[in-house]
Design an enzyme around this catalytic site. Structure first.
Site, mmCIF file in Angstrom:
data_model
loop_
_atom_site.group_PDB
_atom_site.id
_atom_site.type_symbol
_atom_site.label_atom_id
_atom_site.label_comp_id
_atom_site.label_asym_id
_atom_site.label_seq_id
_atom_site.Cartn_x
_atom_site.Cartn_y
_atom_site.Cartn_z
ATOM 1 N N SER A 72 38.884 35.121 -67.832
ATOM 2 C CA SER A 72 39.133 35.620 -66.495
ATOM 3 C C SER A 72 38.714 34.661 -65.379
ATOM 4 O O SER A 72 39.150 34.828 -64.248
ATOM 5 C CB SER A 72 38.383 36.935 -66.293
ATOM 6 O OG SER A 72 36.979 36.725 -66.344
ATOM 7 N N SER A 92 35.445 34.284 -71.127
ATOM 8 C CA SER A 92 36.040 34.070 -69.799
ATOM 9 C C SER A 92 35.607 32.803 -69.076
ATOM 10 O O SER A 92 36.153 32.487 -68.017
ATOM 11 C CB SER A 92 35.751 35.272 -68.901
ATOM 12 O OG SER A 92 36.564 36.353 -69.256
ATOM 13 N N LYS A 112 32.916 32.321 -58.355
ATOM 14 C CA LYS A 112 33.886 33.315 -58.831
ATOM 15 C C LYS A 112 33.738 34.550 -57.950
ATOM 16 O O LYS A 112 32.613 34.943 -57.609
ATOM 17 C CB LYS A 112 33.598 33.639 -60.299
ATOM 18 C CG LYS A 112 34.601 34.570 -60.958
ATOM 19 C CD LYS A 112 34.314 34.749 -62.448
ATOM 20 C CE LYS A 112 35.309 35.672 -63.128
ATOM 21 N NZ LYS A 112 35.039 35.829 -64.571
#
Lengths: 95, 482
Positions: free
Chosen positions: B150, B174, B75
């Site tokens: 997210s 997330s 990420k």
């Protein structure tokens, strides 16, 4: 709880943000929606409840006050938009 | 090849049926081919890191390193030495960290090979991956829909089998919600299990790094490698390194699974309700004993979260001043305008909104009424879980009350926030939790959440693995990406 334009400007100043004139009413409404949602916490009876700041308040660690890493001055200064060999450069503060 | 487990890929690498370059090449080609559809990755490495390839080969030669040669994406909020780390924000669009996050370093040390950086909601604030300065991400199961957020880029990349493993982070859901929306498995470990050093901070008492992959077994292997106490992060727990043990059989006998029936009964989506009931019935069929539990303060979780997380966010993001790193405006007249204009240009609307909520909650006159009050509610929620875990080993519940929604459907109001009602309670308590795929409704994946007691990742991963030994939902991926 809801805020008006003046309070929005105060919050924006605390947050170090500029609010464009065209966005004032939209942002005010948007923050008021969140604040209305937040109000729900006042339904809870929290008398004599200890605040919980952190899930691991039982094991906060400390270490000896010793230097553990060498200087990365040049690498870090290289990340700045404006810097000389030793300083970050900003607009003049003192006349 | 593209639907093999980490163990199967590792066996092929060890027996030299395939080389590290060939395996990583397969996935690099897929990222090149499918990123235009999904926009799952912000950065795709044109060339693989030579040092990582050499490390993988050396470890394979030694043997006993199941992650050696396995490709992954991080990420884009994990700092990667010499590789752009944007956090999905214009503020960090050109930021190239001079160091690796501990998670990145640990997985690299185990021979994993990074092939790119995953898209995300800006500064991890969002549940749809529509709040990225690098464009929205599409769900591989239906490109007109969101992948969740997210960690939406991580989830979409794994779901499209552009990569077998992705790291993610979870502050209020997330990892779990995008895993559910994209039909993969994702684990958020206990707070403190994984170092946050080099992980760009959103809300420091909630943020936790984790893993997203097709199966619980894949997640367990990677979590073992990335966890452990880190002297560079004073909030990382002094626990022994997690050591995932894959169950030999699907027998879950002796395990007590807590169920909050009201949460399931209240689901408006009949398809999600049915899949949830079927999955819980399968856990029972595997031998688990179901126990009714109550989490009486959980309905206050969203309200408390939207005080605490923005408060921590406003504090953390005050470091972005346009001076030391990150975006600096060209329209400077004085120091204050440098700060304000740089931040206003660099941060997107959702991030600015949360900073302002946090600044308000921490300001004089509101601190006690909102911030302190929310911390007390957090304690009540945490105590609910303590009570529940005196009766059960694991809690099974929905991840989300809805399946992946269409792009733009939740751009206004607070409905996107409220949809995180099943993931936020465990986040506030700091408990380990995962999402695993349990079937489909309307052609879209549905997930089940398993929550464990502190540092009991083994119990939730075992239950998920045992479920996956009896089902094949985790092996399914969209035909368009075959």
């Amino acid at each position: 709880m809801s805020i008006n334009r003046k309070e929005l400007e105060e919050i924006a100043a605390l947050a170090q943000l500029n609010i464009p004139e065209t966005q004032v009413s939209h942002i005010t409404e948007s923050l008021n929606q969140v604040m209305a949602m937040i109000e729900h916490i006042n339904d809870a009876n929290t008398l004599e409840v200890t605040p919980m700041a952190h899930p691991n308040d039982a094991w906060q660690l400390v270490r000896q006050d010793e230097v553990t890493d060498s200087s990365h001055k040049n690498e870090l200064l290289a990340l700045a938009a404006h810097a000389d060999e030793d300083h970050y450069l900003v607009p003049k503060v003192i006349e | 090849m593209i639907n093999l487990s980490v163990r199967a890929m590792s066996a092929m690498l060890e027996s030299k049926q395939i080389s590290v370059q060939e395996l990583c090449g397969v996935y690099s080609d897929r990222t090149q081919a499918f990123n235009a559809d999904t926009n799952a990755l912000i950065t795709i490495h044109a060339e693989l890191n030579a040092a990582e390839l050499l490390q993988a080969q050396a470890l394979l030669k030694q043997g006993g390193h199941p992650l050696a040669g396995i490709p992954l994406v991080h990420k884009d909020l994990f700092c990667t030495h010499g590789v752009k780390t944007t956090c999905g924000s214009n503020m960090l669009a050109e930021f190239v960290p001079p160091y690796n996050a501990t998670v990145v370093q640990k997985l690299s040390d185990q021979g994993m090979v990074s092939i790119g950086k995953a898209n995300m909601d800006e500064f991890a604030m969002g549940s749809s991956n529509e709040h990225s300065a690098f464009g929205l991400v599409s769900n591989p199961w239906d490109l007109s829909r969101v992948p969740g957020g997210s960690s939406g880029g991580s989830a979409a990349a794994v779901a499209a089998r552009m990569v077998p493993i992705a790291t993610g982070t979870d502050t209020g859901g997330s990892i779990r919600q995008p895993a559910a929306f994209c039909g993969i498995t994702g684990i958020k470990p206990s707070y403190g299990r994984v170092s946050r050093y080099g992980m760009v901070a959103f809300a420091s008492s909630l943020d936790q790094g984790g893993v997203m992959a097709p199966s619980a077994d894949d997640c367990g292997l990677v979590l073992s490698a990335m966890s452990g106490h880190d002297p560079l992060d004073s909030t990382s727990a002094q626990q022994p390194q997690f050591d995932w043990q894959k169950p030999k059989t699907p027998d879950s006998k002796g395990l007590k699974v807590g169920v909050v029936s009201a949460w399931i009964e209240d689901l408006q989506d009949e398809g999600i309700k049915q899949r949830t009931l079927e999955a819980i019935a399968q856990l029972q069929a595997n031998g688990a004993e179901l126990v009714e539990i109550d989490l009486p303060h959980a309905d206050l979780a969203i309200s408390a979260y939207y005080v605490l997380a923005p408060a921590e966010c406003s504090s953390n993001l005050s470091r972005f001043d346009g001076v030391r790193f990150g975006h600096q405006t060209e329209h400077v007249t004085d120091l204050e305008s440098l700060y304000r204009q740089s931040r206003s240009e660099g941060f997107g609307q959702e991030v600015q909104k949360r900073i302002m909520i946090g600044a308000w909650a921490l300001s004089s006159g509101y601190y006690d009424a909102y911030y302190l009050k929310a911390q007390k509610v957090r304690r009540l929620i945490s105590d609910d879980f303590k009570q529940a875990f005196s009766q059960v080993d694991v809690i099974a519940c929905p991840v989300s009350p809805e399946v992946a929604f269409k792009h733009g459907d939740k751009s206004e109001g607070v409905s996107m926030y409220q949809a995180d009602k099943f993931t936020i309670p465990a986040s506030l308590a700091g408990l380990p939790c995962l999402s695993m795929p349990i079937g489909f409704t309307q052609g879209l994946p549905v997930g089940l959440q398993l929550i464990g007691n502190y540092f009991a990742e083994q119990s939730i991963l075992s239950l998920a693995d045992q479920y996956q030994q009896q089902t094949n939902f985790h092996l399914q991926f969209p035909e368009a990406f075959a």
